[in-house]
Design a protein around this motif. Structure first.
Motif, PDB file in Angstrom:
ATOM      1  N   ILE A  50      -2.565 -52.684   2.837  1.00  0.00           N
ATOM      2  CA  ILE A  50      -1.761 -53.440   1.871  1.00  0.00           C
ATOM      3  C   ILE A  50      -0.694 -52.504   1.314  1.00  0.00           C
ATOM      4  CG2 ILE A  50      -1.770 -54.673  -0.322  1.00  0.00           C
ATOM      5  CD1 ILE A  50      -4.553 -55.604   0.285  1.00  0.00           C
ATOM      6  N   SER A  51       0.537 -52.967   1.325  1.00  0.00           N
ATOM      7  CA  SER A  51       1.640 -52.118   0.879  1.00  0.00           C
ATOM      8  C   SER A  51       1.727 -52.099  -0.646  1.00  0.00           C
ATOM      9  CB  SER A  51       2.961 -52.605   1.468  1.00  0.00           C
ATOM     10  OG  SER A  51       3.328 -53.829   0.876  1.00  0.00           O
ATOM     11  N   VAL A  52       2.481 -51.150  -1.147  1.00  0.00           N
ATOM     12  CA  VAL A  52       2.682 -51.029  -2.588  1.00  0.00           C
ATOM     13  C   VAL A  52       3.461 -52.240  -3.098  1.00  0.00           C
ATOM     14  CG1 VAL A  52       3.766 -49.614  -4.373  1.00  0.00           C
ATOM     15  CG2 VAL A  52       2.580 -48.506  -2.488  1.00  0.00           C
ATOM     16  N   SER A 109       2.087 -45.476  -4.877  1.00  0.00           N
ATOM     17  CA  SER A 109       0.957 -45.023  -4.063  1.00  0.00           C
ATOM     18  C   SER A 109       0.386 -43.732  -4.640  1.00  0.00           C
ATOM     19  CB  SER A 109       1.400 -44.797  -2.623  1.00  0.00           C
ATOM     20  OG  SER A 109       2.284 -43.700  -2.559  1.00  0.00           O
ATOM     21  N   LEU A 110      -0.873 -43.494  -4.343  1.00  0.00           N
ATOM     22  CA  LEU A 110      -1.538 -42.285  -4.821  1.00  0.00           C
ATOM     23  C   LEU A 110      -0.871 -41.046  -4.233  1.00  0.00           C
ATOM     24  CD1 LEU A 110      -3.879 -40.982  -6.369  1.00  0.00           C
ATOM     25  CD2 LEU A 110      -5.264 -41.239  -4.320  1.00  0.00           C
ATOM     26  N   GLU A 111      -0.482 -41.133  -2.962  1.00  0.00           N
ATOM     27  CA  GLU A 111       0.187 -39.999  -2.323  1.00  0.00           C
ATOM     28  C   GLU A 111       1.472 -39.634  -3.057  1.00  0.00           C
ATOM     29  OE1 GLU A 111       2.173 -38.840   1.974  1.00  0.00           O
ATOM     30  OE2 GLU A 111       1.380 -40.840   1.647  1.00  0.00           O
ATOM     31  N   GLU A 112       2.239 -40.644  -3.452  1.00  0.00           N
ATOM     32  CA  GLU A 112       3.485 -40.400  -4.173  1.00  0.00           C
ATOM     33  C   GLU A 112       3.212 -39.781  -5.539  1.00  0.00           C
ATOM     34  OE1 GLU A 112       6.909 -43.167  -6.123  1.00  0.00           O
ATOM     35  OE2 GLU A 112       6.181 -43.726  -4.139  1.00  0.00           O
ATOM     36  N   GLN A 113       2.201 -40.258  -6.220  1.00  0.00           N
ATOM     37  CA  GLN A 113       1.859 -39.714  -7.535  1.00  0.00           C
ATOM     38  C   GLN A 113       1.388 -38.266  -7.452  1.00  0.00           C
ATOM     39  OE1 GLN A 113       2.044 -40.858 -10.755  1.00  0.00           O
ATOM     40  NE2 GLN A 113       3.342 -42.413  -9.826  1.00  0.00           N
ATOM     41  N   LEU A 114       0.654 -37.932  -6.387  1.00  0.00           N
ATOM     42  CA  LEU A 114       0.128 -36.581  -6.265  1.00  0.00           C
ATOM     43  C   LEU A 114       1.165 -35.579  -5.783  1.00  0.00           C
ATOM     44  CD1 LEU A 114      -3.382 -37.288  -4.724  1.00  0.00           C
ATOM     45  CD2 LEU A 114      -2.841 -36.685  -7.081  1.00  0.00           C
ATOM     46  N   THR A 115       2.142 -36.036  -5.018  1.00  0.00           N
ATOM     47  CA  THR A 115       3.077 -35.092  -4.391  1.00  0.00           C
ATOM     48  C   THR A 115       4.493 -35.116  -4.959  1.00  0.00           C
ATOM     49  OG1 THR A 115       3.675 -36.686  -2.678  1.00  0.00           O
ATOM     50  CG2 THR A 115       1.832 -35.182  -2.211  1.00  0.00           C
ATOM     51  N   HIS A 116       4.820 -36.012  -5.867  1.00  0.00           N
ATOM     52  CA  HIS A 116       6.215 -36.088  -6.305  1.00  0.00           C
ATOM     53  C   HIS A 116       6.655 -34.830  -7.052  1.00  0.00           C
ATOM     54  CE1 HIS A 116       4.615 -37.319 -10.227  1.00  0.00           C
ATOM     55  NE2 HIS A 116       5.803 -37.063 -10.712  1.00  0.00           N
ATOM     56  N   ASN A 117       5.775 -34.135  -7.750  1.00  0.00           N
ATOM     57  CA  ASN A 117       6.148 -32.894  -8.428  1.00  0.00           C
ATOM     58  C   ASN A 117       6.163 -31.706  -7.465  1.00  0.00           C
ATOM     59  OD1 ASN A 117       6.458 -34.089 -10.927  1.00  0.00           O
ATOM     60  ND2 ASN A 117       4.337 -33.749 -11.511  1.00  0.00           N
ATOM     61  N   ALA A 118       5.364 -31.771  -6.414  1.00  0.00           N
ATOM     62  CA  ALA A 118       5.253 -30.646  -5.486  1.00  0.00           C
ATOM     63  C   ALA A 118       6.329 -30.671  -4.401  1.00  0.00           C
ATOM     64  CB  ALA A 118       3.872 -30.656  -4.838  1.00  0.00           C
ATOM     65  N   ARG A 119       6.987 -31.782  -4.202  1.00  0.00           N
ATOM     66  CA  ARG A 119       7.957 -31.896  -3.114  1.00  0.00           C
ATOM     67  C   ARG A 119       9.092 -30.870  -3.200  1.00  0.00           C
ATOM     68  NH1 ARG A 119       8.399 -35.895   0.526  1.00  0.00           N
ATOM     69  NH2 ARG A 119       6.949 -37.111  -0.704  1.00  0.00           N
ATOM     70  N   ARG A 139       2.263 -54.699  -6.032  1.00  0.00           N
ATOM     71  CA  ARG A 139       3.109 -54.913  -7.209  1.00  0.00           C
ATOM     72  C   ARG A 139       3.311 -56.409  -7.458  1.00  0.00           C
ATOM     73  NH1 ARG A 139       7.793 -52.104  -5.897  1.00  0.00           N
ATOM     74  NH2 ARG A 139       6.644 -50.233  -6.441  1.00  0.00           N
ATOM     75  N   ALA A 140       3.570 -57.177  -6.408  1.00  0.00           N
ATOM     76  CA  ALA A 140       3.774 -58.621  -6.563  1.00  0.00           C
ATOM     77  C   ALA A 140       2.501 -59.296  -7.075  1.00  0.00           C
ATOM     78  CB  ALA A 140       4.199 -59.231  -5.233  1.00  0.00           C
ATOM     79  N   ASP A 141       1.346 -58.898  -6.526  1.00  0.00           N
ATOM     80  CA  ASP A 141       0.081 -59.478  -6.987  1.00  0.00           C
ATOM     81  C   ASP A 141      -0.185 -59.140  -8.452  1.00  0.00           C
ATOM     82  OD1 ASP A 141      -0.367 -60.564  -4.503  1.00  0.00           O
ATOM     83  OD2 ASP A 141      -1.767 -58.984  -3.858  1.00  0.00           O
TER      84      ASP A 141
END
Length: 112
Positions: free
Chosen positions: A5-7, A41-51, A11-13
């Motif tokens: 299931i996509s983000v 997404s969890l991946e985005e939340q975990l990696t957005h500061n580390a990118r 979000r729509a649901d």
């Protein structure tokens, strides 16, 4: 979220759930305040500061690799120049008699 299931679908649901809550409980969720849900997404939340840090590290590693390659090329070039000088001096010197009885070009002493 369930796998597959996509983000955007999530979000729509969740926005429809927020709208249903606003209709079901008008005192708790007044119409003047537009309630919506922010999802990521969890991946985005975990990696957005580390990118940015990872991109800087990748650039630094590439630069170190470039320097290492330049050093190896420089060492090979200097070795070839030194070998050329050795061969040129061997061609210029007259041949001398070797211990085995044959003739060979004279070798000059190497200076390291």
């Amino acid at each position: 979220m369930k796998p597959g299931i996509s983000v955007r679908q999530t979000r729509a649901d969740l926005n429809s759930v927020a709208a249903n809550l606003q209709q079901a409980y008008p005192k708790d969720y007044p119409q003047e305040i537009d309630y919506s849900v922010a999802t990521s997404s969890l991946e985005e939340q975990l990696t957005h500061n580390a990118r940015p840090t990872m991109l800087v590290l990748l650039g630094a590693a590439g630069f170190v690799l470039l320097i290492a390659c330049a050093n190896v090329a420089n060492l090979n070039l200097s070795r070839m120049v030194r070998r050329e000088r050795e061969l040129a001096s061997a061609r210029r010197s007259p041949p001398v008699r070797s211990h085995g009885g044959g003739w060979r070009p004279a070798r000059r002493a190497r200076r390291w």
